[in-house]
Design a protein around this motif. Structure first.
Motif, PDB file in Angstrom:
ATOM      1  N   UNK A 159       0.830  -1.207   0.000  1.00 19.78           N
ATOM      2  CA  UNK A 159       0.000   0.000   0.000  1.00 19.78           C
ATOM      3  C   UNK A 159       0.867   1.262   0.000  1.00 19.78           C
ATOM      4  N   UNK A 160       2.037   1.189   0.633  1.00 18.08           N
ATOM      5  CA  UNK A 160       2.956   2.328   0.596  1.00 18.08           C
ATOM      6  C   UNK A 160       3.394   2.614  -0.836  1.00 18.08           C
ATOM      7  N   UNK A 161       3.620   1.567  -1.612  1.00 17.25           N
ATOM      8  CA  UNK A 161       3.993   1.745  -3.017  1.00 17.25           C
ATOM      9  C   UNK A 161       2.835   2.359  -3.800  1.00 17.25           C
ATOM     10  N   UNK A 162       1.611   1.875  -3.579  1.00 16.19           N
ATOM     11  CA  UNK A 162       0.446   2.428  -4.283  1.00 16.19           C
ATOM     12  C   UNK A 162       0.274   3.909  -3.958  1.00 16.19           C
ATOM     13  N   UNK A 163       0.368   4.257  -2.678  1.00 16.28           N
ATOM     14  CA  UNK A 163       0.255   5.672  -2.292  1.00 16.28           C
ATOM     15  C   UNK A 163       1.366   6.489  -2.931  1.00 16.28           C
TER      16      UNK A 163
END
Length: 520
Positions: A159-163
């Motif tokens: 999710x950190x990558x998506x954000x």
């Protein structure tokens, strides 16, 4: 600043808190229900104790589940390292709980930040509350942390990558979270490589050539470091746990393995949800005005590639944990895209969540709360017998509780903790290999699922009886565990030990002795 702008900013700040509070409360509810059912704190999967056993050996200067014998029983590079404090103690036993709590809080907060970045603060507040408070629960975010495994940390990194990708596309700004997620993901799970490399590729496409190449190489280097470490310790580059799962689809070529894996995944509702997300993703070009020219279209492509990769080579199932990172990442991406459209786009983006909720919600209500009771009545009781009563070498085919904190040798006949056993079981070559390995390691007791090793039970083994679960039981492979003496000479002493141990079995577990004499 106007009053409306102040209110909008305040609402934006609250969405991450809503998400975080929602998943933490869901986690607390699962833990409370599980405790009330089991009467003790326990994890719902015995696999947690494999990581704890590996961490215990790491703290002692080794790597595996037995002192002096290297074995890659865990498929995560970083997770066992995070569990290496206070080896063999109750402090160590709660470390998976604490790390998963931190990962869950981070995942909830990042999910809320994605919604804010996507633009949902300008939508009606009930939409923001639904997406921030209910959707993460429906997608099993709290349930993944409940397992006690590394998947919750993997979810947070993904999710950190998506954000980070979303911020890069919207603001042309590189966030530390993007870089951290790219590197940490593969350190938790091999499957993270797809999302990490897509994040690095986006950096390159947005003109951050050096940064993208550097962090793409770092992500590959993390996986290479893990594999190199295993080779340096005398093992295969792929962990035994990964090889054991790959071996379940037979001796096939790469193309056939991919095809079989793809088909097998669709036994689970989650695979259909992933497929729905893959179908809906390109429809965003029709549902969202201007998507063809929007920078966010690159996020759309990344979501589609990640979904295809997981359906082809990734796993789905077993407490819904293998697909957790891709399901949450894809849903976050679809919701970010739908925010620029109308209600039709939002409903389309939510369809995969609705599909998977039909499976996940019953799991949360009917299965998860009973899973810890299963582990306590089965694996924990086997461990109590092995460590406190028998206090000698044992053989098992479901590694975990029995190996953690056990100073005696544990022979894993399934092969996660023993390469020899895995080779014999999967490749043949020695008819009486269980007898041979039991003799090599002075094992006189085996605790196994009969049907797992039906063709490999030693000719001289004597069935002593079986441990049986009563009532609801979930996420243990079988409700009965058979106990064997590996030779007739061990029977009298083992029967006496079992009689002593059986007196203290908790409610919900019982031991039934077999008639004396050799197995028919």
């Amino acid at each position: 600043m106007t009053g409306s702008e102040t209110a909008e900013g305040s609402w934006s700040a609250r969405l991450p808190l809503v998400s975080m509070a929602s998943v933490l409360l869901g986690f607390a509810a699962l833990q409370l229900a599980a405790f009330l059912n089991a009467g003790v704190f326990e994890y719902p999967l015995d696999d947690v104790y494999i990581h704890l056993a590996v961490a215990e050996q790491i703290a002692a200067g080794g790597y595996g589940v037995n002192p002096g014998e290297n074995a890659s029983a865990a498929s995560s590079l970083l997770y066992p390292l995070l569990l290496a404090m206070a080896p063999g103690s109750e402090v160590q036993r709660v470390l998976p709980l604490l790390w998963n709590l931190l990962a869950l809080a981070a995942s909830g907060w990042i999910w809320g930040r994605i919604l804010v970045q996507a633009g949902y603060e300008s939508w009606p507040r009930w939409v923001g509350l639904l997406l921030a408070g209910a959707v993460p629960l429906l997608l099993n975010m709290a349930g993944i942390a409940f397992t006690g495994m590394e998947q919750s940390l993997h979810v947070a990194a993904s999710l950190a990558v998506i954000l980070g990708m979303l911020v890069l596309l919207d603001e042309d700004r590189v966030t530390p979270l993007l870089l951290l997620g790219i590197v940490l993901g593969p350190a938790f799970r091999f499957e993270a490589m797809g999302v990490s490399l897509l994040g690095a590729a986006l950096l390159v496409l947005r003109g951050r050539y050096a940064l993208g190449l550097l962090f793409g190489l770092l992500a590959l280097a993390v996986a290479g470091l893990f594999m190199g470490l295993l080779v340096a310790l005398g093992m295969d580059p792929l962990p035994y746990s990964v090889q054991a799962k790959m071996g379940t689809i037979g001796d096939l070529g790469l193309r056939d393995r991919i095809l079989v894996n793809f088909i097998v995944n669709f036994k689970f509702t989650a695979a259909w949800a992933l497929l729905a997300a893959l179908v809906i993703a390109p429809l965003m070009f029709l549902l969202v005005p201007g998507m063809v020219r929007s920078p966010r279209r690159l996020l759309l492509y990344a979501v589609m590639l990640a979904l295809m990769a997981h359906l082809l080579v990734g796993k789905v199932g077993w407490m819904n944990r293998y697909e957790s990172y891709i399901l949450l990442s894809a849903m976050a991406g679809l919701l970010a895209l739908a925010a620029q459209g109308g209600r039709g786009a939002l409903l389309g983006a939510l369809l995969p969540a609705a599909i998977v909720a039909s499976s996940y919600v019953p799991d949360h209500v009917l299965r998860y709360p009973f899973a810890t009771r299963t582990i306590d009545r089965q694996q924990a009781q086997m461990a109590r017998f092995a460590k406190q009563v028998h206090a000698g070498p044992v053989a098992v085919n479901d590694l975990g509780w029995v190996s953690w904190g056990n100073p005696n040798y544990v022979l894993d006949l399934w092969g996660l903790g023993s390469k020899d056993a895995q080779d014999y079981r999967m490749n043949g070559g020695l008819e009486d290999w269980t007898d041979k390995l039991a003799g090599v390691h002075s094992v006189d007791l085996a605790m196994i699922y009969d049907d797992w090793l039906a063709d490999h039970i030693g000719a001289d083994w004597v069935r002593l009886g079986q441990l049986e679960l009563t009532g609801s039981h979930y996420f243990a492979a079988r409700p009965e565990v058979a106990f064997y003496a590996t030779g007739p000479e061990a029977v009298p002493a083992l029967r006496d030990e079992l009689a002593l141990w059986a007196e203290d079995l908790p409610e919900g577990a019982s031991f039934t002795f077999s008639p004396e004499g050799p197995t028919e």
